[in-house]
Scaffold this active site. Structure first.
Site, PDB file in Angstrom:
ATOM      1  N   ASP A   1      49.453  37.182  35.014  1.00  0.00           N
ATOM      2  CA  ASP A   1      48.685  38.401  35.247  1.00  0.00           C
ATOM      3  C   ASP A   1      48.466  38.558  36.750  1.00  0.00           C
ATOM      4  O   ASP A   1      47.868  37.685  37.379  1.00  0.00           O
ATOM      5  CB  ASP A   1      47.345  38.314  34.510  1.00  0.00           C
ATOM      6  CG  ASP A   1      46.696  39.679  34.342  1.00  0.00           C
ATOM      7  OD1 ASP A   1      47.385  40.700  34.539  1.00  0.00           O
ATOM      8  OD2 ASP A   1      45.502  39.713  34.011  1.00  0.00           O
TER       9      ASP A   1
ATOM     10  N   HIS B   1      41.789  48.830  42.349  1.00  0.00           N
ATOM     11  CA  HIS B   1      41.043  47.950  41.443  1.00  0.00           C
ATOM     12  C   HIS B   1      40.437  46.768  42.205  1.00  0.00           C
ATOM     13  O   HIS B   1      39.248  46.472  42.057  1.00  0.00           O
ATOM     14  CB  HIS B   1      41.954  47.445  40.326  1.00  0.00           C
ATOM     15  CG  HIS B   1      41.341  46.369  39.479  1.00  0.00           C
ATOM     16  ND1 HIS B   1      40.277  46.598  38.625  1.00  0.00           N
ATOM     17  CD2 HIS B   1      41.617  45.039  39.366  1.00  0.00           C
ATOM     18  CE1 HIS B   1      39.939  45.467  38.025  1.00  0.00           C
ATOM     19  NE2 HIS B   1      40.741  44.504  38.447  1.00  0.00           N
TER      20      HIS B   1
ATOM     21  N   ARG C   1      30.935  41.846  46.406  1.00  0.00           N
ATOM     22  CA  ARG C   1      30.774  41.305  47.764  1.00  0.00           C
ATOM     23  C   ARG C   1      30.451  42.378  48.795  1.00  0.00           C
ATOM     24  O   ARG C   1      30.311  42.079  49.969  1.00  0.00           O
ATOM     25  CB  ARG C   1      32.073  40.600  48.204  1.00  0.00           C
ATOM     26  CG  ARG C   1      32.388  39.332  47.460  1.00  0.00           C
ATOM     27  CD  ARG C   1      33.675  38.688  47.979  1.00  0.00           C
ATOM     28  NE  ARG C   1      34.846  39.525  47.760  1.00  0.00           N
ATOM     29  CZ  ARG C   1      35.597  39.493  46.652  1.00  0.00           C
ATOM     30  NH1 ARG C   1      35.304  38.661  45.695  1.00  0.00           N
ATOM     31  NH2 ARG C   1      36.639  40.291  46.525  1.00  0.00           N
TER      32      ARG C   1
ATOM     33  N   GLU D   1      41.258  46.229  30.081  1.00  0.00           N
ATOM     34  CA  GLU D   1      41.913  46.439  31.364  1.00  0.00           C
ATOM     35  C   GLU D   1      43.261  47.096  31.080  1.00  0.00           C
ATOM     36  O   GLU D   1      44.082  46.548  30.343  1.00  0.00           O
ATOM     37  CB  GLU D   1      42.113  45.123  32.130  1.00  0.00           C
ATOM     38  CG  GLU D   1      40.813  44.550  32.672  1.00  0.00           C
ATOM     39  CD  GLU D   1      41.035  43.414  33.681  1.00  0.00           C
ATOM     40  OE1 GLU D   1      42.139  42.831  33.700  1.00  0.00           O
ATOM     41  OE2 GLU D   1      40.085  43.103  34.430  1.00  0.00           O
TER      42      GLU D   1
ATOM     43  N   GLU E   1      46.864  47.881  31.859  1.00  0.00           N
ATOM     44  CA  GLU E   1      47.910  47.266  32.676  1.00  0.00           C
ATOM     45  C   GLU E   1      49.290  47.646  32.139  1.00  0.00           C
ATOM     46  O   GLU E   1      49.416  48.132  31.023  1.00  0.00           O
ATOM     47  CB  GLU E   1      47.789  45.732  32.671  1.00  0.00           C
ATOM     48  CG  GLU E   1      46.388  45.237  33.031  1.00  0.00           C
ATOM     49  CD  GLU E   1      46.337  43.758  33.392  1.00  0.00           C
ATOM     50  OE1 GLU E   1      47.407  43.128  33.517  1.00  0.00           O
ATOM     51  OE2 GLU E   1      45.214  43.235  33.534  1.00  0.00           O
TER      52      GLU E   1
ATOM     53  N   ASP F   1      44.476  43.972  28.702  1.00  0.00           N
ATOM     54  CA  ASP F   1      43.986  42.624  29.012  1.00  0.00           C
ATOM     55  C   ASP F   1      42.481  42.588  28.746  1.00  0.00           C
ATOM     56  O   ASP F   1      41.661  42.603  29.659  1.00  0.00           O
ATOM     57  CB  ASP F   1      44.300  42.342  30.489  1.00  0.00           C
ATOM     58  CG  ASP F   1      43.851  40.955  30.928  1.00  0.00           C
ATOM     59  OD1 ASP F   1      43.823  40.056  30.082  1.00  0.00           O
ATOM     60  OD2 ASP F   1      43.510  40.801  32.118  1.00  0.00           O
TER      61      ASP F   1
ATOM     62  N   ARG G   1      33.297  40.192  30.454  1.00  0.00           N
ATOM     63  CA  ARG G   1      32.867  40.068  31.853  1.00  0.00           C
ATOM     64  C   ARG G   1      31.789  39.015  32.054  1.00  0.00           C
ATOM     65  O   ARG G   1      31.714  38.391  33.115  1.00  0.00           O
ATOM     66  CB  ARG G   1      32.348  41.420  32.355  1.00  0.00           C
ATOM     67  CG  ARG G   1      33.372  42.542  32.303  1.00  0.00           C
ATOM     68  CD  ARG G   1      34.568  42.245  33.173  1.00  0.00           C
ATOM     69  NE  ARG G   1      35.555  43.334  33.107  1.00  0.00           N
ATOM     70  CZ  ARG G   1      36.784  43.237  33.582  1.00  0.00           C
ATOM     71  NH1 ARG G   1      37.218  42.113  34.139  1.00  0.00           N
ATOM     72  NH2 ARG G   1      37.608  44.251  33.490  1.00  0.00           N
TER      73      ARG G   1
ATOM     74  N   LYS H   1      39.244  35.892  29.128  1.00  0.00           N
ATOM     75  CA  LYS H   1      40.451  36.678  28.879  1.00  0.00           C
ATOM     76  C   LYS H   1      41.242  36.176  27.669  1.00  0.00           C
ATOM     77  O   LYS H   1      41.973  36.951  27.040  1.00  0.00           O
ATOM     78  CB  LYS H   1      41.395  36.576  30.085  1.00  0.00           C
ATOM     79  CG  LYS H   1      40.785  36.961  31.414  1.00  0.00           C
ATOM     80  CD  LYS H   1      40.874  38.449  31.645  1.00  0.00           C
ATOM     81  CE  LYS H   1      40.588  38.795  33.095  1.00  0.00           C
ATOM     82  NZ  LYS H   1      40.838  40.227  33.350  1.00  0.00           N
TER      83      LYS H   1
ATOM     84  N   THR I   1      45.019  39.620  24.112  1.00  0.00           N
ATOM     85  CA  THR I   1      45.706  40.532  25.021  1.00  0.00           C
ATOM     86  C   THR I   1      46.654  41.363  24.148  1.00  0.00           C
ATOM     87  O   THR I   1      47.472  40.793  23.431  1.00  0.00           O
ATOM     88  CB  THR I   1      46.526  39.749  26.072  1.00  0.00           C
ATOM     89  OG1 THR I   1      45.654  38.843  26.755  1.00  0.00           O
ATOM     90  CG2 THR I   1      47.173  40.689  27.079  1.00  0.00           C
TER      91      THR I   1
ATOM     92  N   GLU J   1      34.640  49.296  36.016  1.00  0.00           N
ATOM     93  CA  GLU J   1      34.733  50.249  37.122  1.00  0.00           C
ATOM     94  C   GLU J   1      34.277  51.648  36.714  1.00  0.00           C
ATOM     95  O   GLU J   1      33.578  52.325  37.464  1.00  0.00           O
ATOM     96  CB  GLU J   1      36.185  50.317  37.631  1.00  0.00           C
ATOM     97  CG  GLU J   1      36.690  49.024  38.231  1.00  0.00           C
ATOM     98  CD  GLU J   1      38.205  49.012  38.364  1.00  0.00           C
ATOM     99  OE1 GLU J   1      38.869  48.532  37.417  1.00  0.00           O
ATOM    100  OE2 GLU J   1      38.723  49.497  39.385  1.00  0.00           O
TER     101      GLU J   1
END
Lengths: 427, 427
Positions: free
Chosen positions: A137, A144, A153, A210, A212, A244, A248, A264, A268, A375
Site C-alpha cells: 500500500d 491526502h 502535525r 479509503e 484507492e 482499504d 482510525r 487495516k 480490504t 478527511e
C-alpha cells in the site's frame, strides 16, 4: 499504428449503453461461476454479458500456443494469465475484440455458439480475481498526505521530509483482501480514547474507508534484479478499485513506530473486474509536476498517470441508494504506478504475478474530492449531511460504501464496476 | 501423562551425538530433494540422517486416514501437513518416533527398508519448508526496543507509549523470504548520508542482520473470528530461525510514518528445519513479568516462553570459521507467541496455514547478547573486533552470517540447524 481494441469507432454486436462500464474498448477480466457447484473460470465483461473464455477455448476459438500450454482460462484465478506477459495478453485481447465486434460474423451470427460462450452478467457470481501474494500500500496522493499531516502535525510539517523524494509505502495484509460485495465486520481491538488513561479493549468507533486504485503485477522480477522504470509497464497487467478499510482509533494507538497493522488488516475490498492497461492507454495524462526532481531511477518519460474519475457513495440503512460523498480522479496521484514499481524493486525486492500495488488514498484538491471519511469530515469536525437527514463522521453499522470509477471517452466509458461492502456490527 | 516423544531416556537406533541438533526428542520437518531432478518431499532430521516420510508412506508405514486423504508428505511445502492440525501432527510424530526408537525392531532391523526410507543428511538439498502467505514481524524484545529507542530518542523516551500494552508488529514482505544458504545481494536504494543535502541513490552502507525466531501457523482462523489466547497453541505448528536482514540507512530515510519497507524487503532468511512445538514443550519457561498487566485478551496462563539458546556467528572472507558475536535466549521475549497470535487476530484478521509470525530482534540484557550489528556495535561507535584482526560495525561484502539455536536438555539438545547467508556485492 493505433490499437484497434481501443478504437472508439468500433462497436460490439452486444448492446452496450453509453453509460455502461464495459464497452468493447474495455474488455476487463474476472473470475466467475454460475453457482457454488460451478467451476470458477475466466470471463470478460461486455455490456450486460460475460464472455466465458474457458468455453471459448473449448470451442476452439483460441489458437495461441502459450494458452495451450498453461490453460489460463480454466483457472480459479487470473494469475496464470497474468504471468504470461504482454505479448500473450495482446493476442488474447485482440482475439476477444475480434469475436465481439459487430463487423465480424463468427460469434455475431451463431446463436448456438453465443449460448455456449456467453452468459448474462446478473446471473454470475464474481469471485476474487487474483491470488494476491504480497499486497503493498503506497501513500502517493500529495493532497491526502498533506491533509493527514495537517490534521496531526499542522500545515507547516504536513509532509515528512522523505515524501517528495520517494513513493512512501508499506506492506499490507494479503489474507484479508476480499471481493466486492462481501460484508465487513467492524473490528475490535486496543483503543486509547482518553489520553490520560490506559488503553481499553472494544469495537472501533472510528471506522473509515479509503478510496484507492490497485495495480496488479503480471510477470515479476528475480530477487536481486530491480525493474527499470522504463520497463515497469511490461510488469503491470491491469487495475482494480480498492477500499482499504481503516479503523482510525486502532491505527492511531498502534502505528508508532512500525506503521499500520491491525487498523487495516481486518478487510480490504477489491473490485472483481480487472481493467487491462491496454484499455487505459488512451487515457494517459501527465501527473503533477515533481519538484524536487526525482532521482534518476524514478525519472519517467511519457504520460504515466491516468484520467480515471472516481466516486464514493455512502448508503445508510434508512436510505434506498448510495449518496455520492466524494468525487476525485486517479490523475491527481503525485507518484505514478511506474514509479512505484521502480521504487519497490530498486533494492532487489521481487514482485510476483498477482501482487498488488495500491495507490494509497486518492484525494483531490477540493473538500468534496477527499478519499476518506477522516478527511471528508475533517476528523469529525464537519460531519457529512446525508439526504436521509442523518449525519456521518465515520461509518456506522449497516452503512454500505460503494466505490466506482471510469475513464470517460466520447460516448463510451472504460469502467471498473464497483468495489462495495456493508458494515456488520462488532462481534 | 508424559509424552514419550520427548522422553529423554529413549534413544534412537540411529547414532546421535549429544551435541547434534537432531536427536529423537526433536524430529523436525523439512522439505528436501537429492538433486534438481528429484521431487521435493517431506523429511524428518534424525542425527546425520533424514527420514523420507514420502517413502515411509509409500512403504505402508503410516495408516492415519487424514494422511491418505491429503498425501501431505508428497508435497513441495509443509503447508498441507501444517493445515491438518494437532491431532494429525501428534499421530505423525508418534509414528515417526516409534519407527526410530532403538527398542522397536521394524525399521532398526530391516536394512533394506532403511535404504528405502533414509538418506544421509549431507546428501540432500534443503528447500524452503513453507509457502509463507503472509509474514508478520513483531518487535517483542524489550531489550531490543529499548536499545533502538535509546539510540534514536534517548533513554527517557526509549519505549513508545504503546509498547508495554501490545505486541507492536508490522507486515513484512513474503516474496523475498529465502532458505538458509542462499546468498544475499547488498541492496541499493535511497540514502541520506548528509542531513543537510538531498538524498542520493547508492548501495546500502549499513547492512545488518536481525536474529529472530519465527512461529509458523498451522490451521488458521476465519476472517472476522479472533483466536482466543488459550487456543493459540492449537494454531502454531513449529518454530524456525529467522535472519531479518536490514539496511539501516535505507530504513532510516524511508520508514516515517508507515514503517520499514525496502530496508527489509530485499531478503529474509529462514532455517530449513521446522522444530515442532511438541518438541519444545519440555523447555517452556515463564517470560518476564508484564507490568502494566495486559488487557484481558492478552492474558495468558501457564509458561508461554521457551528456553532456547541462540547464537550468531560472523565470518569474514579472511576467516575459516564463524566467530560468535552474539549469545542470547528466546526466553527474554516480553510478548509470547501466544500473545502475538491473540493480538494479531483480535481485529478479526485471518491467519492461514504457513503464515509466519517472527519475534523481532531478540536481544538480551548484556552487550554480548544483542541480536543485531546496530546494537552490538552501538551504531558503529564500538566496532566488533574479529579474531582475524579486522573490525566490523556493519556487514561487508563476503561476510557470512550463521545463526543457530537449541534448547538444552540433559545430554541432548533440541536444535534448529542454521540460518545462514553470505553478502554479495551490490549490482
Amino acid at each position: 499504428m493505433s490499437d484497434p481494441t481501443t478504437d472508439p469507432s468500433i462497436s460490439s454486436f452486444v448492446d452496450v449503453d453509453a453509460t455502461s462500464d464495459f464497452p468493447i474498448q474495455n474488455l476487463p477480466y474476472g473470475i466467475f461461476r454460475l453457482d457454488k457447484a460451478d467451476r470458477p473460470r475466466v470471463g470478460v465483461a461486455i455490456g450486460d454479458r460475460v464472455l466465458d473464455l474457458a468455453a471459448c477455448f473449448d470451442a476452439g476459438l483460441f489458437d495461441h500456443p502459450a494458452l495451450e500450454a498453461s490453460m489460463p482460462f480454466h483457472q480459479s484465478t487470473l494469475n496464470p494469465l497474468m504471468s504470461l506477459g504482454k505479448e500473450a495478453w495482446s493476442a488474447v485481447r485482440t482475439r476477444v475484440h475480434d469475436l465481439l465486434r459487430d463487423d465480424t460474423p463468427d460469434l455475431r451470427d451463431d446463436a448456438d455458439l453465443q449460448k455456449e460462450v456467453m452468459v448474462d452478467r446478473d446471473r454470475v457470481e464474481m469471485l476474487m480475481p487474483v491470488d494476491i501474494g504480497d499486497y503493498t500500500d503506497f501513500y502517493s496522493s500529495r493532497e491526502h498526505a498533506t491533509n493527514i499531516g495537517t490534521m496531526f502535525r499542522g500545515p507547516e510539517n504536513a509532509l515528512k521530509p522523505n515524501w517528495l523524494h520517494l513513493p512512501v509505502g508499506y506492506h499490507g495484509r494479503a489474507s484479508s483482501i476480499i471481493p466486492s460485495g462481501q460484508d465487513v465486520r467492524r473490528p475490535s481491538g486496543q483503543l486509547k480514547p482518553d489520553e490520560d488513561k490506559p488503553p481499553i479493549y472494544g469495537p472501533s468507533n472510528l471506522l473509515d474507508f479509503e478510496l484507492e486504485v490497485g495495480a496488479l503485477v503480471g510477470p515479476g522480477n528475480e530477487l536481486g534484479s530491480p525493474i527499470d522504470i522504463d520497463d515497469a509497464g511490461d510488469h503491470v497487467f491491469g487495475l482494480v478499485l480498492v477500499n482499504d478499510w481503516s479503523a482510525r482509533d486502532i491505527q492511531k494507538w498502534e502505528y508508532v513506530p512500525l506503521g499500520p497493522f491491525l487498523g487495516k488488516s481486518f478487510a480490504t475490498t477489491i473490485s472483481p473486474w480487472v481493467v487491462p492497461m491496454a484499455a487505459l492507454d488512451p487515457f494517459r495524462v501527465d501527473g503533477p509536476e515533481q519538484d524536487p526532481e526525482p532521482l534518476e531511477y524514478l525519472k519517467q518519460s511519457g504520460a504515466q498517470n491516468f484520467d480515471i474519475e472516481l466516486k464514493v457513495g455512502l448508503q445508510t440503512e434508512s436510505m434506498d441508494a448510495p449518496h455520492t460523498i466524494c468525487e476525485t480522479n486517479f490523475s491527481y496521484m503525485y507518484w505514478s504506478v511506474a514509479q512505484q514499481v521502480a521504487h519497490h524493486t530498486v533494492n532487489g525486492c521481487n514482485l510476483r504475478p498477482g501482487d498488488m500495488l495500491a495507490s494509497g488514498t486518492i484525494s483531490g484538491p477540493t473538500e468534496d474530492s477527499y478519499g476518506s471519511m477522516l478527511e471528508l469530515s475533517w476528523r469529525g469536525e464537519r460531519p457529512l449531511e446525508m439526504p436521509s437527514g442523518e449525519t456521518r463522521s465515520f461509518l456506522q453499522d449497516g452503512d454500505r460504501v460503494v466505490m466506482s470509477g471510469h475513464a470517460q471517452g466520447d460516448d463510451y466509458r472504460v469502467g471498473f464496476g464497483t468495489a462495495e461492502g456493508t458494515i456488520l456490527p462488532a462481534k
